[in-house]
Design a protein around this motif. Structure first.
Motif, PDB file in Angstrom:
ATOM      1  N   UNK A 194       0.861  -1.186   0.000  1.00 53.66           N
ATOM      2  CA  UNK A 194       0.000   0.000   0.000  1.00 53.66           C
ATOM      3  C   UNK A 194       0.893   1.230   0.000  1.00 53.66           C
ATOM      4  N   UNK A 195       0.361   2.361  -0.454  1.00 50.68           N
ATOM      5  CA  UNK A 195       1.130   3.597  -0.400  1.00 50.68           C
ATOM      6  C   UNK A 195       1.408   3.946   1.064  1.00 50.68           C
ATOM      7  N   UNK A 196       2.646   4.424   1.335  1.00 45.69           N
ATOM      8  CA  UNK A 196       3.009   4.682   2.732  1.00 45.69           C
ATOM      9  C   UNK A 196       4.125   5.703   2.786  1.00 45.69           C
ATOM     10  N   UNK A 197       4.306   6.260   3.991  1.00 46.52           N
ATOM     11  CA  UNK A 197       5.372   7.220   4.263  1.00 46.52           C
ATOM     12  C   UNK A 197       6.366   6.573   5.253  1.00 46.52           C
ATOM     13  N   UNK A 198       7.646   6.760   4.967  1.00 47.00           N
ATOM     14  CA  UNK A 198       8.690   6.220   5.838  1.00 47.00           C
ATOM     15  C   UNK A 198       9.038   7.298   6.853  1.00 47.00           C
ATOM     16  N   UNK A 199       8.560   7.117   8.105  1.00 49.96           N
ATOM     17  CA  UNK A 199       8.802   8.105   9.159  1.00 49.96           C
ATOM     18  C   UNK A 199      10.203   7.987   9.751  1.00 49.96           C
ATOM     19  N   UNK A 200      10.656   6.755   9.913  1.00 43.66           N
ATOM     20  CA  UNK A 200      11.965   6.547  10.536  1.00 43.66           C
ATOM     21  C   UNK A 200      12.655   5.382   9.840  1.00 43.66           C
ATOM     22  N   UNK A 201      13.951   5.541   9.519  1.00 43.36           N
ATOM     23  CA  UNK A 201      14.716   4.489   8.852  1.00 43.36           C
ATOM     24  C   UNK A 201      15.764   3.958   9.821  1.00 43.36           C
ATOM     25  N   UNK A 202      15.571   2.740  10.296  1.00 42.03           N
ATOM     26  CA  UNK A 202      16.504   2.149  11.257  1.00 42.03           C
ATOM     27  C   UNK A 202      17.739   1.540  10.565  1.00 42.03           C
ATOM     28  N   UNK A 203      17.545   0.890   9.449  1.00 42.60           N
ATOM     29  CA  UNK A 203      18.649   0.301   8.672  1.00 42.60           C
ATOM     30  C   UNK A 203      18.909   1.237   7.505  1.00 42.60           C
ATOM     31  N   UNK A 204      19.992   1.989   7.613  1.00 43.73           N
ATOM     32  CA  UNK A 204      20.212   3.096   6.683  1.00 43.73           C
ATOM     33  C   UNK A 204      21.552   2.968   5.939  1.00 43.73           C
ATOM     34  N   UNK A 276      16.604 -13.062   7.795  1.00 43.49           N
ATOM     35  CA  UNK A 276      17.970 -12.641   8.112  1.00 43.49           C
ATOM     36  C   UNK A 276      18.779 -12.538   6.824  1.00 43.49           C
ATOM     37  N   UNK A 277      19.707 -11.596   6.819  1.00 47.34           N
ATOM     38  CA  UNK A 277      20.541 -11.444   5.635  1.00 47.34           C
ATOM     39  C   UNK A 277      21.319 -10.148   5.676  1.00 47.34           C
ATOM     40  N   UNK A 278      21.988  -9.905   4.571  1.00 51.60           N
ATOM     41  CA  UNK A 278      22.792  -8.698   4.415  1.00 51.60           C
ATOM     42  C   UNK A 278      22.100  -7.790   3.419  1.00 51.60           C
ATOM     43  N   UNK A 279      22.071  -6.483   3.738  1.00 49.34           N
ATOM     44  CA  UNK A 279      21.458  -5.515   2.839  1.00 49.34           C
ATOM     45  C   UNK A 279      22.391  -5.314   1.637  1.00 49.34           C
ATOM     46  N   UNK A 280      21.993  -5.873   0.512  1.00 50.42           N
ATOM     47  CA  UNK A 280      22.800  -5.717  -0.697  1.00 50.42           C
ATOM     48  C   UNK A 280      22.469  -4.419  -1.432  1.00 50.42           C
ATOM     49  N   UNK A 281      21.242  -3.948  -1.228  1.00 56.22           N
ATOM     50  CA  UNK A 281      20.842  -2.713  -1.903  1.00 56.22           C
ATOM     51  C   UNK A 281      19.769  -2.017  -1.068  1.00 56.22           C
ATOM     52  N   UNK A 282      19.963  -0.726  -0.775  1.00 60.46           N
ATOM     53  CA  UNK A 282      18.994   0.100  -0.038  1.00 60.46           C
ATOM     54  C   UNK A 282      18.449   1.149  -1.009  1.00 60.46           C
ATOM     55  N   UNK A 283      17.142   1.093  -1.209  1.00 58.52           N
ATOM     56  CA  UNK A 283      16.501   1.966  -2.199  1.00 58.52           C
ATOM     57  C   UNK A 283      15.544   2.971  -1.566  1.00 58.52           C
ATOM     58  N   UNK A 284      15.609   3.136  -0.268  1.00 59.92           N
ATOM     59  CA  UNK A 284      14.684   4.026   0.426  1.00 59.92           C
ATOM     60  C   UNK A 284      15.481   5.034   1.250  1.00 59.92           C
ATOM     61  N   UNK A 285      14.889   6.231   1.388  1.00 59.44           N
ATOM     62  CA  UNK A 285      15.479   7.303   2.199  1.00 59.44           C
ATOM     63  C   UNK A 285      14.424   7.728   3.219  1.00 59.44           C
TER      64      UNK A 285
END
Length: 478
Positions: A194-204, A276-285
């Protein structure tokens, strides 16, 4: 000058001349009866060269019949006396008297054949028009061309070596270059339904290792909030439908349970990592509005790694799923990782003519990185039943035929056509044409094969010519 001295000097000169005129390839020495010059009868008072029953000794020969001669009586290295050769015996070898005893021992020749393969034979020793000795043929030698005979001294000089055909396990190590790739079965893409807003990014950050259930970000979505409110206020009959809507929207179970426990529903909630895993690509701010279906993170589990090996086309048939493999990485010298073949791609690279073979390797400490170059050694054929095989040096492969030379003993060799199978560890499988226990030539086989081809060529050349029967009383015309 004393006539006996002259006679001795003449004999020594003849021996030296005969040694220089030894004809290569025939294995025979020239006839001393023809080479000796005419001399006057020795002086009655001069001692004879050597006599036995009034017969003159021309020279002495090695007792084994090998081409070793002496003008005087001597002994061998092991203390045996050289054998005297008398004038009558030498004349007999030239065809003027009874034939001498051959080096084969007590075996007597059946007949003598032309040294050049021409279709004429003789019941007694003789020479052709070039002075070459006819070759003796013994019982069992004339087998219709099935075998080739090589003198034992030539076998020794050529370094002929034989080995038995035996049943062995053909484990062939297949070596190929490889590249480390992520295990595609562990790839996860984090999206919202669903459409949403990212208020806080913990994994950045990229490369961050996250565990299942660890919060990734805090999200606010009007659609999520509406579904939670409806699920909390619905009657018992409508609860099941409301909860199904929450699951369809992909709202985490933790958020649903918190909404049921609290009196008031919070407008936003933390979104946990599904794996569980490693973040290979982060596409959100942080602060972004994300549309439904847009990717936020790409996760992969690095506890196992795929090494994609590029195996040559000719080696592909020997590899099967489950074969063990050893993998070394250029970035980790001195370390070897165990793996196994888990998949073979169904398509070859049309430019390199290689197939991609997947090797699965465990990587619990995450030391193996993606795109690392690797050297792969696959133990192809491991655990298979033994196969009949010979050394790869035993097979003479001309392209249109594959043969081995089977040793029959006493210097006899049989060219045998064979069918080849798998190769591995310096051995070649023989699928047809050979039995276990038969001995084959593994060294100097090209020399014997050349003699076999020459024999076959001469036989074909003279196939239409009439051949006298062995032992015929009348010699053919020269």
């Amino acid at each position: 000058m004393n006539r006996s001295l002259l006679a001795g000097a003449a004999i020594a000169a003849v021996l030296a001349s005969a040694a220089a005129g030894y004809r290569a390839g025939t294995g025979q020495w020239p006839s001393f009866a023809r080479a000796l010059p005419e001399t006057h009868a020795p002086d009655a008072h001069a001692p004879a060269v050597a006599t036995n029953n009034d017969r003159k000794v021309l020279y002495w020969q090695h007792p084994d019949g090998t081409p070793e001669y002496s003008p005087a009586a001597i002994k061998t290295a092991d203390g045996r006396d050289f054998v005297p050769v008398y004038e009558e015996a030498e004349k007999g070898f030239a065809g003027e008297a009874a034939p001498r005893r051959d080096a084969q021992g007590d075996r007597k020749p059946l007949y003598y054949r032309n040294p050049m393969g021409l279709p004429d034979t003789s019941p007694t020793p003789k020479k052709d028009w070039m002075g070459m000795d006819y070759i003796p043929v013994y019982e069992g030698d004339d087998d219709g061309g099935a075998t080739v005979k090589v003198s034992l001294d030539k076998v020794q000089r050529a370094g002929v070596r034989i080995e038995e055909a035996r049943m062995v396990a053909l484990g062939k190590p297949v070596r190929a270059p490889g590249i480390a790739k992520p295990d595609e079965r562990t790839l996860r893409m984090i999206t919202l339904r669903a459409d949403a807003f990212i208020e806080k990014l913990y994994v950045n950050e990229n490369g961050r290792h996250v565990r299942a259930g660890e919060p990734l970000f805090r999200v606010y979505s009007p659609d999520f909030l509406r579904a939670l409110v409806e699920a909390k206020s619905s009657s018992i009959a409508g609860v099941i439908g409301a909860e199904q809507k929450l699951q369809i929207l992909g709202i985490p179970p933790e958020a649903i349970a918190e909404a049921k426990r609290s009196k008031e529903i919070a407008p936003s909630f933390d979104y946990p990592s599904p794996a569980s895993g490693v973040v290979m690509e982060k596409l959100v701010v942080e602060g972004m509005m994300m549309r439904m279906g847009e990717p936020l993170y790409r996760l992969v589990d690095l506890s196992s790694i795929w090494v994609i090996a590029s195996v040559a086309e000719q080696d592909l048939a020997g590899i099967k799923i489950g074969d063990p493999a050893k993998v070394t990485f250029k970035a980790l010298p001195g370390e070897t990782f165990d793996g196994k073949a888990t998949f073979i791609l169904h398509e070859l690279d049309k430019e390199t003519r290689t197939a991609s073979v997947r090797i699965e390797v465990q990587n619990p400490d995450h030391r193996i990185k993606h795109e690392m170059y690797a050297d792969v050694e696959i133990d192809a054929g491991a655990g298979e039943a033994p196969r009949l095989a010979v050394s790869d040096e035993a097979v003479i492969d001309s392209g249109n035929r594959q043969i081995v030379l089977v040793a029959r003993g006493d210097g006899r060799f049989e060219p045998r056509a064979v069918q080849l199978g798998r190769r591995g560890d310096g051995m070649i499988e023989i699928t047809d044409g050979l039995k276990a226990g038969e001995t084959v030539v593994v060294a100097a086989n090209f020399l014997i094969d050349a003699e076999s081809n020459l024999k076959a060529a001469l036989s074909a050349f003279t196939a239409d010519a009439p051949q006298p029967m062995p032992g015929a009383g009348k010699e053919p015309a020269q």
